[in-house]
Structures are given as C-alpha cells and as structure tokens.
Scaffold this active site. Structure first.
Site, PDB file in Angstrom:
ATOM      1  N   GLU A  16     -68.272  28.060  74.987  1.00 39.41           N
ATOM      2  CA  GLU A  16     -69.067  27.941  73.579  1.00 39.41           C
ATOM      3  C   GLU A  16     -69.601  29.220  73.384  1.00 39.41           C
ATOM      4  O   GLU A  16     -69.828  29.811  72.271  1.00 39.41           O
ATOM      5  CB  GLU A  16     -69.749  26.494  73.530  1.00 39.41           C
ATOM      6  CG  GLU A  16     -68.753  25.647  73.068  1.00 39.41           C
ATOM      7  CD  GLU A  16     -68.349  24.741  74.107  1.00 39.41           C
ATOM      8  OE1 GLU A  16     -68.390  25.303  75.309  1.00 39.41           O
ATOM      9  OE2 GLU A  16     -67.525  23.979  73.788  1.00 39.41           O
TER      10      GLU A  16
ATOM     11  N   HIS B 143     -73.143  13.243  73.784  1.00 40.94           N
ATOM     12  CA  HIS B 143     -72.041  13.502  73.015  1.00 40.94           C
ATOM     13  C   HIS B 143     -72.279  12.851  71.801  1.00 40.94           C
ATOM     14  O   HIS B 143     -71.394  12.716  70.884  1.00 40.94           O
ATOM     15  CB  HIS B 143     -70.516  12.868  73.383  1.00 40.94           C
ATOM     16  CG  HIS B 143     -70.143  13.877  74.504  1.00 40.94           C
ATOM     17  ND1 HIS B 143     -70.429  13.985  75.685  1.00 40.94           N
ATOM     18  CD2 HIS B 143     -68.692  14.697  74.377  1.00 40.94           C
ATOM     19  CE1 HIS B 143     -69.850  14.929  76.466  1.00 40.94           C
ATOM     20  NE2 HIS B 143     -68.872  15.174  75.481  1.00 40.94           N
TER      21      HIS B 143
END
Lengths: 322, 327
Positions: free
Chosen positions: B60, B129
C-alpha cells in the site's frame, strides 16, 4: 585535460554548491535561517556527476539533503538561498525551507523530509514516464539511513517488478545521523540489495566527478532502454554534522581529515590548475562564483517575506475545502 | 434514470472517465485479473488492458506513493485500497505527500489522485478490518473526503473526484455495494460540499453519511409512527462540509442527532456538533446528541458487533431524548 569545458563547468557547479552551503551555515549561525539545515559539503561530486548524466527532460527526487542536486539541476542560487531565508522569492515561496526545495521547471521534485517515503513517489514519476512513453528517466537519491525503512523496499519492489525507468542512487555517507553504517545495517554493501529485486547494480567511491557521471549515465541509459532500474551505491562522506545542531562527536577528527584529503572538489581544482588549457580560467571562474554567492545572500536578505494570503491557495487548487 | 447497484455505479464512473481521459488509470490489489475483491472493477481489465488496469502486490505505501508521484507529473490515478483499513500502512503517503506537496512546493505541484475503496464495518471481519478511517483523514488540510450513500451519488461524485485537481479520498462500503438506486443517464456529475436532504421533516434533524444514511431513514420511519417527523441529511461530502444545509435544517427543527460509524472521541460528528453550536446556537432547543460506534475495538462475535455498531434503535432513543420524549 579531458573534456576541458565540461570539467570547468562541473568544477564551477561543485564550488557553487560548496560555497552556497558555507554561506548558508554562516547565515544559520546569524539566525537568518531557521529550523533544520542539512549540509551536503563533501558530497558535491555526486550531485554534479548525476546532473551531467541526465537530460533536462529527466527527473530528480531526493531527501532533505537537497541543496546540491537542486543547484546542479539548474535552480538559481538566488531561489535556493531565498528559500533558506524563508522568503517569497525562494524556490518554494518560503513555505518549504531547506528540506523542501522544489523546482518543477527543472524537474526537481523535492526535497523530502520523510526518508524512504520519497522512493515510491519517485517510482510514480518513473511510472508516468513509462505510461506516457515520454522517454524520461527518474533518478532518486537516498542515504544509507533510508535504506532500511519500509517504503524504500516497497518502492524498489514495484519499480523492479514493472521495470520502471528509474535509477536508485544510494549516497552512502557512512552515517545515518549519528549511527554508523555498521551499527545500522546488517549488510554494509548496500548495492547487494539489488540482487533481491533482480535489478542491475553498481558500487564505487565518489572521488572523480567524471567517473560518477559515466557510471550513472550507464544506469540512466539502461533505464531509458526499458531494461529497468539500477541500484547504484556511491560511497561518499559529509564533512559537517547531520544538521547544524550536530557536532558529530560520533566520529574522529582524523577520519574527517582523511576524507578531506581525497576531496573530489579539490582534486578537480588541482587538475584544472595544472592544465595549461584550463589554468587561466580557474580564478576567473572562482571570482564569478564568489560574486554569485554574495549576490544570492544579498538577494535573500532583501527579499520580502511571504504573506498569509499565500496559505490557502497553496493548500487547495480551487475553493478551500473546509 | 437507470437502476443499478452501488458497485455498478462506481464501475461506470471509472469506465466513463477512463474512456474520456487517457491519463486516468486504475491501480490496486486484485483490480485486474481477479476482477476486484468486491467486483467493483469487473470487466475493466478486458476493456482497457494491462496498461491502465494495474494489479499490484501487497504494497500500500508503495502503490499509494506511485499514484501520488504519477499525479504530481500530470496523470490522474485511481488508487484502490482493497479496504480503507489498509490505507493505514500508506497513511504517511497520504498525510505527508498527497496533502502537502502543493503547499511545500510553494504551489508548483498539483496531486490529482483519487484513493477509493470500502470503509467502516462489514460483517464480522474483526477489529483490524472494520475501521471508519474518515475521522483520521478529515483532519488533514489539502485532502477532500467524500462518502456517498446512493448509487447516483456514488457515480456522480467519483466522476467529480477524478476530475478534481486535489487528492480526493472516496469512501465506499462493503455493505452498500449491492444497494440499488436510480442513476441519471448521460453525463452525471455531483459537486462536492453540497449535502442532500434524504427525507424532509420538521421535528428533528438526523445528520449522517454513507451506509448510516439508510439506518437513519429506517429510524425516521419508525419515529414517524410515533409521531416524530425527522429530516434526514446525507452529508455526502465530509471535507468540504456543507454548513448551509445543516444550519438551515436545524433552523427548522431546532434539534439534531448525528449518527455515523466511528469512535466517539473527536471525528466528523464532533466537527458537525461544533459547527452547529457556533453557527446556530440560538436555534437549539436541546443539546445535540451523537450516535457512534462504541468506544472499543470491533469485536468478532456477531451479537457484540451489532451492539458496538450504531443501530436504528439507538438513533430512535437519541431522537426521543432531544425531543424530550424521554430522559
């Protein structure tokens, strides 16, 4: 003297960078420059060799030790010194400071204070060259101190995977702030990292500016041919501390003096002075550099400061998002 | 009007903008061959090819930085985070590069990049998450933060985001992807900084965005049966924030509840409350209440998860308090 004209030009730029920084250090001690000031003195041959290895349409990204490459890429001493003085006539309008020199016209994209984070950014510039097939190559500089942080690894991984036109130049000046190489990395030959990415590599000592130019040019042209990135480790040395607040007690005086004896700038000057072809030009060139330095200090001193009306328009392109 | 799901609206916006402008490309994990972790990018690789639909490894910080660097020199990247949770490892890129390059270069550089992906809770995906990441990002000058609730806004605001000169963070929701709605045909652009009145009402203003707008509408229906007529405002755009619309609504109802996913300390809701008390203090007949995610990491257990996420009954309870139906 080989390539006399280029040699004189390289010497002029190396001297300009050194004198620029010596004057910056002086201005810092007078309180004219604030914050951090990371000097490049001792490493000038790398920036100048690199600039001569590139085309004007190639791009550069570096860390906060950025004055040298900015000047070598064509930023004026006036724009650089005014930035250090925090003036609106500076390259970044006095909003960036020493660590954030930017010069989009000369494709010098900073000047970054978070080391490692600039590596993916530079890979993005190289990605754009590949995407648009513009033939450009990006050279990104980092120090031995940036070699271990995660973003460096991610940027290199992607650049190698996608064969981006980029050259990673590790300026190994032996110290990450006050931590010596041996104390900061398990494999001190940092060019070996290239093997893990499947990149080409090179490694040498920065003593001859022509050698720096030629070996970097090999890497630049390899990138331009679409053969992917190269990791080039250049062993160099900074004579000053990490920043102005650093007396550099972590190394011996003898070590510093030893490096100064092999100074690339002094060596080049000696060669130029010894050659009948160039000897007559050296002193005139030095006088011109002195004048340029004096002028940039005067210019920076007399320039106006940026005003508050600059703040919002430089935060968003259009209407301020609040 | 054409009825479509939220994910199709996002896809259509991407495809139309890629069709219109060669500088636009899509990059992220599993966006190409896999067809998108949530099938948002389904078919785009076949349509636009590998040059413009680019699969990345799990990096990322790397590909967020590449998007920013490419934007800085003139491209228009759409960077997909498989979920916004993973943007945390690219936070430095967004905070220090995307948001600051314009200012620290003295205005020389623009960063027209879009970061997008699903945000906030899904279903039992656990504490790492389930973050509502907007609360971290709205704090940062230089960024724009957008959170649509309907397919029409999803399409219109993503197209606006792609054409914007500044970095835009565009938040979707895994639990919204299958929601259907009418989307105007032809060129459809929705401007930033304008809230949408999702339901008109006179007794209390419910302020929300993204998935929680739908929960607020459910709560409003239940409250209507109890004789309380709520106005539901969908902020759509979190930065810039539409002060005018929320103040106008408060001026009508004199009471407000802000409902959203995210922890109670600070964040978007606290910002809305601050602006309302500053701009419309005399209009308030009751303190403004917030209905938020509970102040704990998200538990996996299904019942505990539902307890922690804001529910319609908590919104109803808050509305009854601000209307003094209960204490």
């Amino acid at each position: 003297m080989k390539e006399a004209k280029t040699a004189l030009e390289m010497y002029r730029m190396m001297l300009l960078i050194r004198r620029f920084e010596e004057e910056a250090a002086r201005a810092y001690s007078l309180g004219k420059i604030g914050g951090f000031l990371h000097l490049y003195i001792g490493q000038e041959a790398v920036a100048v060799g690199a600039a001569h290895a590139m085309r004007p349409t190639d791009s550069v990204v570096t860390t906060y030790r950025d004055h040298g490459i900015a000047l070598a890429r064509g930023m004026t001493a006036n724009a650089g010194m005014a930035e250090l003085f925090g003036k609106v006539t500076g390259c970044s309008k006095g909003l960036g400071g020493s660590m954030h020199f930017f010069d989009a016209e000369n494709r010098m994209y900073g000047g970054h204070g978070i080391i490692g984070a600039h590596i993916p950014l530079a890979a993005g510039v190289a990605f754009a060259s590949k995407y648009t097939s513009d033939g450009g190559v990006t050279m990104v500089f980092y120090g031995d101190g940036s070699a271990s942080i995660g973003a460096t690894h991610e940027g290199m991984s992607l650049a190698a995977l996608w064969k981006l036109p980029i050259v990673f130049v590790c300026e190994n000046n032996q110290y990450a702030m006050g931590t010596s190489l041996e104390r900061s990395i398990s494999v001190t030959d940092m060019s070996k990292k290239a093997d893990g990415y499947g990149m080409a590599k090179d490694r040498f000592v920065a003593e001859d500016v022509f050698e720096i130019r030629d070996r970097l040019k090999d890497a630049v042209e390899r990138a331009r041919r679409g053969e992917g990135p190269t990791l080039v480790e250049i062993l160099t040395y900074r004579y000053r501390g990490h920043s102005m607040s650093d007396p550099a007690k972590y190394r011996t005086k003898e070590e510093v003096e030893d490096y100064k004896k092999r100074d690339a700038l002094n060596q080049l000057r000696a060669e130029l002075a010894a050659s009948p072809e160039t000897a007559k030009d050296v002193e005139a060139l030095e006088a011109a550099v002195e004048a340029e330095i004096a002028e940039c200090v005067r210019f920076a001193d007399e320039s106006p400061e940026p005003t508050a009306d600059l703040l919002e328009p430089t935060t968003y392109a259009g209407e301020f998002a609040r | 009007m054409k009825s479509m799901r939220f994910r199709e609206a996002v896809r259509e916006a991407i495809a139309e903008e890629m069709e219109r402008d060669d500088r636009v490309f899509l990059m992220g994990e599993e966006v190409g061959q896999y067809q998108g972790a949530y099938k948002v990018s389904e078919g785009l690789l076949e349509r636009f090819g590998e040059r413009r639909v680019i699969d990345t490894p799990i990096t990322e910080a790397g590909f967020a930085g590449i998007g920013i660097g490419a934007a800085m020199v003139g491209l228009r990247p759409i960077i997909e985070f498989m979920t916004w949770n993973f943007s945390a490892v690219a936070f430095d890129q967004i905070l220090n590069n995307a948001a600051k390059l314009r200012q620290m270069s003295g205005g020389q550089l623009s960063v027209p990049v879009v970061f997008r992906g699903p945000n906030a809770s899904a279903r039992q995906v656990g504490s790492q998450h389930s973050h509502a990441m907007e609360h971290f990002y709205v704090n940062v000058p230089g960024l724009k933060v957008i959170a649509p609730a309907t397919p029409a806004d999803a399409k219109g605001m993503l197209k606006t985001a792609i054409r914007d000169e500044d970095p835009v963070l565009y938040l979707e929701s895994e639990t919204l992807y299958s929601v259907k709605g009418d989307v105007p045909e032809g060129e459809h652009l929705v401007p930033f900084g304008k809230a949408r009145i999702a339901r008109e009402g006179t007794d209390c203003t419910l302020i929300s965005y993204s998935r929680m707008v739908h929960v607020c509408l459910d709560a409003a229906e239940a409250l209507a049966a109890k004789g309380i007529d709520c106005e539901v405002i969908d902020l759509r755009s979190l930065r810039p924030l539409d002060e005018e619309t929320i103040v106008a609504s408060l001026t009508k109802t004199h009471r407000a509840v802000v409902a959203y996913e995210g922890w109670p300390y600070g964040g978007v809701g606290a910002e809305v409350v601050d602006r309302l008390q500053r701009l419309a203090f005399d209009e308030l007949d009751a303190p403004i209440l917030r209905v938020t995610t509970m102040d704990v990491p998200m538990p996996y257990n299904a019942k505990l998860e539902q307890l922690v996420i804001p529910q319609a009954h908590r919104i109803i309870d808050a509305v009854e308090r601000v209307t003094y139906r209960r204490t």
